[in-house]
Design an enzyme around this catalytic site. Sequence first.
Site, PDB file in Angstrom:
ATOM      1  N   CYS A  79      81.699  34.961  90.517  1.00 44.23           N
ATOM      2  CA  CYS A  79      81.192  34.997  91.889  1.00 44.23           C
ATOM      3  C   CYS A  79      82.316  34.742  92.887  1.00 44.23           C
ATOM      4  CB  CYS A  79      80.078  33.962  92.049  1.00 44.23           C
ATOM      5  SG  CYS A  79      79.174  34.106  93.598  1.00 44.23           S
ATOM      6  N   CYS A  80      83.158  33.743  92.600  1.00 42.16           N
ATOM      7  CA  CYS A  80      84.289  33.464  93.480  1.00 42.16           C
ATOM      8  C   CYS A  80      85.239  34.653  93.559  1.00 42.16           C
ATOM      9  CB  CYS A  80      85.054  32.238  92.988  1.00 42.16           C
ATOM     10  SG  CYS A  80      84.281  30.642  93.356  1.00 42.16           S
ATOM     11  N   CYS A 134      81.236  27.877 100.446  1.00 40.10           N
ATOM     12  CA  CYS A 134      79.911  28.490 100.491  1.00 40.10           C
ATOM     13  C   CYS A 134      78.842  27.396 100.509  1.00 40.10           C
ATOM     14  CB  CYS A 134      79.712  29.402  99.291  1.00 40.10           C
ATOM     15  SG  CYS A 134      80.758  30.872  99.315  1.00 40.10           S
ATOM     16  N   CYS A 172      77.583  25.862  97.212  1.00 39.08           N
ATOM     17  CA  CYS A 172      78.657  25.298  96.389  1.00 39.08           C
ATOM     18  C   CYS A 172      79.348  24.107  97.048  1.00 39.08           C
ATOM     19  CB  CYS A 172      79.697  26.378  96.068  1.00 39.08           C
ATOM     20  SG  CYS A 172      79.023  27.789  95.164  1.00 39.08           S
ATOM     21  N   CYS A 208      88.927  27.380  93.852  1.00 39.33           N
ATOM     22  CA  CYS A 208      88.005  28.504  93.776  1.00 39.33           C
ATOM     23  C   CYS A 208      88.649  29.762  93.220  1.00 39.33           C
ATOM     24  CB  CYS A 208      87.447  28.822  95.161  1.00 39.33           C
ATOM     25  SG  CYS A 208      88.717  29.357  96.339  1.00 39.33           S
TER      26      CYS A 208
END
Length: 245
Positions: free
Chosen positions: A120-121, A203, A206, A230
Amino acid sequence: MTTKADIDIALTQLQGKSPQEVLTWTLEQLHPHVALASSFGAEDVVLIDMMAKIRPDACVFTLDTGRLPYETYDVLAAIRQKYPQLQIQVMFPQTDTVQQMVQDKGINLFYDSVENRKQCCYIRKVEPLNRALAGLKSWITGLRRDQTTNRADMRVIELDAERSISKINPLIDWTNDQVWEYIHQNGVPYNALHDKNYPSIGCAPCTRAIAPGEDLRAGRWWWEQSNQECGLHVNEQGELVRSKA
């Protein structure tokens, strides 16, 4: 400045200089082929204010992951209003790639495994960063040595060996107290979440507030406990992307 030799020469000129002196040198040498990578955290808004006073049309880019807190958009709007000449570029992830990831693994996949979080990162942050850096000769960051143990031996200018460009860290020697003293003395807009014990903001799903005495980065990916990066500043092995001393 794409070799270690280049970086070493520049380091002799920049070592011990103030952030403003580092930025003046950087903008004189590299504008418009240098940009600040900004998440509009405390360090970044300090650098924005400094850059705008040196060169009002300096370049900044930010990564809109699609999962940012609304407070981050508020400070982006405030920065645009206060520094209207700044060239601020907003980078977005590839829509099709995000859509496929969410379809395959769910909207909050990052909680399920480290591999999912890294995916996702990468899709939301690292790939857009790489596009933002394409064509630049250098990028500026708000990294400080005392943020994490990973960053303790970083220097004011380093070689981003993964991308073959230089990375400039004007605030590398500053403390958290110095950052906030500058913000208050200069009336710099900042993210309202900082007043709610969010020293590091990424985010929304997170990032959490930290408790008194916790590490400044403890609120990032807290469910992984040991993770502090990240992917923007590390390679595939989790090592900081940098030249070796």
